[in-house]
Design an enzyme around this catalytic site. Structure first.
Site, mmCIF file in Angstrom:
data_model
loop_
_atom_site.group_PDB
_atom_site.id
_atom_site.type_symbol
_atom_site.label_atom_id
_atom_site.label_comp_id
_atom_site.label_asym_id
_atom_site.label_seq_id
_atom_site.Cartn_x
_atom_site.Cartn_y
_atom_site.Cartn_z
ATOM 1 N N LYS A 262 22.361 9.321 22.850
ATOM 2 C CA LYS A 262 23.292 10.278 22.267
ATOM 3 C C LYS A 262 23.282 11.479 23.199
ATOM 4 C CE LYS A 262 24.261 12.256 17.716
ATOM 5 N NZ LYS A 262 25.612 11.715 17.523
HETATM 6 N N1 PPE Z 1 28.983 6.797 17.160
HETATM 7 C C1 PPE Z 1 29.119 8.028 17.702
HETATM 8 C C2 PPE Z 1 29.864 8.196 18.966
HETATM 9 C C3 PPE Z 1 28.531 9.121 17.053
HETATM 10 O O1 PPE Z 1 28.656 10.327 17.585
HETATM 11 C C4 PPE Z 1 27.842 8.928 15.842
HETATM 12 C C5 PPE Z 1 27.227 10.083 15.118
HETATM 13 C C6 PPE Z 1 27.748 7.614 15.312
HETATM 14 C C7 PPE Z 1 28.324 6.578 16.021
HETATM 15 C C8 PPE Z 1 26.999 7.313 14.049
HETATM 16 O O2 PPE Z 1 25.620 7.397 14.238
HETATM 17 P P1 PPE Z 1 24.637 7.823 13.058
HETATM 18 O O3 PPE Z 1 24.846 9.273 12.811
HETATM 19 O O4 PPE Z 1 23.295 7.501 13.584
HETATM 20 O O5 PPE Z 1 24.967 7.003 11.883
HETATM 21 N N2 PPE Z 1 27.832 11.339 15.354
HETATM 22 C C9 PPE Z 1 27.134 12.571 15.074
HETATM 23 C C10 PPE Z 1 27.840 13.758 15.695
HETATM 24 C C11 PPE Z 1 28.961 14.358 14.947
HETATM 25 C C12 PPE Z 1 29.428 15.687 15.535
HETATM 26 O O6 PPE Z 1 30.621 15.993 15.383
HETATM 27 O O7 PPE Z 1 28.624 16.438 16.098
HETATM 28 C C13 PPE Z 1 26.837 12.712 13.599
HETATM 29 O O8 PPE Z 1 27.452 12.054 12.771
HETATM 30 O O9 PPE Z 1 25.937 13.491 13.274
#
Ligand code: PPE
Length: 304
Positions: free
Chosen positions: A158
């Site tokens: 990330k």
């Molecule tokens: N894909 C991406 C690209 C992504 O950024 C997230 C979370 C996910 C999948 C889902 O992952 P998880 O949170 O582990 O279920 N995105 C984070 C960032 C949002 C933001 O705007 O900043 C979040 O949901 O916290």
């Protein structure tokens, strides 16, 4: 505007919110190599609890590892610092954002002496795509931008820079009248939203994209486990945009977005054009879990 809290954990110490600052020549600000996490804390029945904190910290450490960033703190120290930041700010419910970045020092692409800086901030953050979206669903478009391909950007990390690709998609979606974007991968299959994983449901079977080109979503993983517990068949396999068009239900899953139904894709109604019954069941179970109402899933809660 972000809702301020009192203190931010910054390199091992708490500093007042307004004083958590960096130099304009901070390396990551120029070149984007940094890693972060997004975690939610919920006001559960027995007090405030952080959802799957251990998994998020593990992913944070893995993200740093992928990019050769030497984190100066251990898993346990980062767990404790996250908990303490929630506690000290008396945050009952909200978002937790750990970030590790390359500090001031050398410029150029191979910084040798720069300090790795780590911060953890928390703030109240309501529904990511709007409160009514959780019920009514959102309207999305397939982005004209493809997802970072697997050997261009490391999708299991990330990373700060990875979100340039996400922002291209998000801005395009919003500026052309949609709520959110879904990006296809470099082979043309559905990958993920700008900040969410994607699920579809057809004939009672739940499908989500395999981990190939996407972030290893912790919400995604939670939903797979919950859906299996409820007796649904869940398949992790590639699907196309037109399979999304003819799905009965679709939804986004992410920490910020939680479970947000998708009611329309590229101007085509999905199912009946609102939150479907299986989505609703998963969503309500998910909210029960994060609020500590499901014994079996208490293991995912870290009470502060
Ligand atoms: N894909 C991406 C690209 C992504 O950024 C997230 C979370 C996910 C999948 C889902 O992952 P998880 O949170 O582990 O279920 N995105 C984070 C960032 C949002 C933001 O705007 O900043 C979040 O949901 O916290």
């Amino acid at each position: 505007m972000i809702q301020k809290t009192e203190k931010i954990w910054f390199n091992g110490k708490f500093v007042p919110w307004d004083e958590a600052k960096v130099h304009v020549l901070t390396h990551t600000l120029h070149y984007g190599l940094g890693v972060f996490e997004g975690i939610r804390a919920y006001k559960a029945e027995k007090g405030t609890a952080i959802f799957r904190l251990d998994e998020h910290i593990k992913r944070f450490i893995n993200s740093a590892h992928i990019f050769n960033i030497d984190l100066p703190y251990s898993h346990d120290e980062l767990m404790e610092a996250s908990m303490e930041t929630v506690r000290i700010n008396r945050l009952e419910e909200g978002y937790i954002r750990p970030i590790a970045f390359i500090g001031y020092g050398d410029m150029g692409l191979y910084p040798r002496s720069n300090k790795i800086e780590v911060a953890i901030a928390v703030w109240p953050w309501g529904a990511y795509l709007g409160k009514e979206a959780l019920e009514r669903g959102v309207r999305v478009r397939i982005s004209s931008y493809i997802r970072n391909s697997v050997n261009a950007m490391m999708s299991k990390a990330k990373s700060c820079g990875g979100y340039v690709n996400s922002q291209l998609a998000k801005w395009e979606a919003v500026r052309t009248g949609y709520d959110e974007a879904i990006m296809l991968d470099s082979e043309g299959y559905v990958s993920e939203g700008s900040g969410e994983c994607v699920f579809i449901i057809r004939n009672g079977t739940i499908k989500t994209t395999p981990l190939t080109s996407i972030l290893e979503g912790i919400t995604r993983n939670s939903i797979i486990e919950v859906a299996k517990t409820l007796g649904y068949e869940v398949r992790e396999e590639r699907f196309t945009r037109d399979e999304m068009y003819i799905s009965d239900e679709a939804f986004f899953a992410g920490t910020a977005a939680e479970i947000t139904p998708i009611r329309e894709i590229d101007g085509r109604k999905i199912g009946v054009g609102r939150r479907g019954p299986i989505t609703e069941r998963l969503q309500s179970m998910f909210f029960d879990i994060v609020h500590g109402k499901e014994k079996e899933f208490e293991k995912w809660l870290f009470y502060v």
